[in-house]
Motif scaffolding. Sequence first.
Motif, short mmCIF file in Angstrom:
data_model
loop_
_atom_site.label_atom_id
_atom_site.label_comp_id
_atom_site.label_asym_id
_atom_site.label_seq_id
_atom_site.Cartn_x
_atom_site.Cartn_y
_atom_site.Cartn_z
N LEU A 1 0.83 -1.20 0.00
CA LEU A 1 0.00 0.00 0.00
C LEU A 1 0.87 1.26 0.00
N ALA B 1 0.10 5.19 -0.66
CA ALA B 1 -0.61 5.45 0.60
C ALA B 1 0.41 5.60 1.73
N LEU C 1 -1.05 5.83 5.33
CA LEU C 1 -1.43 4.50 5.79
C LEU C 1 -0.21 3.74 6.28
N GLU D 1 -5.94 8.54 4.96
CA GLU D 1 -5.86 8.54 3.49
C GLU D 1 -7.19 8.98 2.88
#
Length: 131
Positions: free
Chosen positions: A61, A66, A69, A119
């Motif tokens: 991710l 991201a 995250l 996010e």
Amino acid sequence: MKFLPAAKSKSWFLWMTVYAILLWLLFPLHRFVMLAQEMDTTLLLRFALFSVVVAGIVNTLGWLGARLLWVFSTAGIIIGAAFMLGYTYKEMSGWEDLAGFLAFSLFSCAGFALGLLAEGIRLLYTRASKS
């Protein structure tokens, strides 16, 4: 967050490998060193598989962009690891390993959820500012 590689950079694979190894070393440290349990190869392999899966999800991710995250998930894992290691020294009549792993799981999932929320907020903010 300038210390993180750019999105879709090949260096994320190195980050994932180091992340998985560090996470894997945490579990045998807790189980076999701090709790003084008998060494078990099957359990070592399960810890390795769990660490690779967690590191794979978080760093994939991050590779996709991201970064919030990744930061929140990593913070949750670090806090969860601290709680897991802290439960080692509490007198819980043999439940220290389960309580520690549940605390680790709880904080890891909470960090992941907060990262998803951050996010989502960032995505909404960027879309709103473009309009």
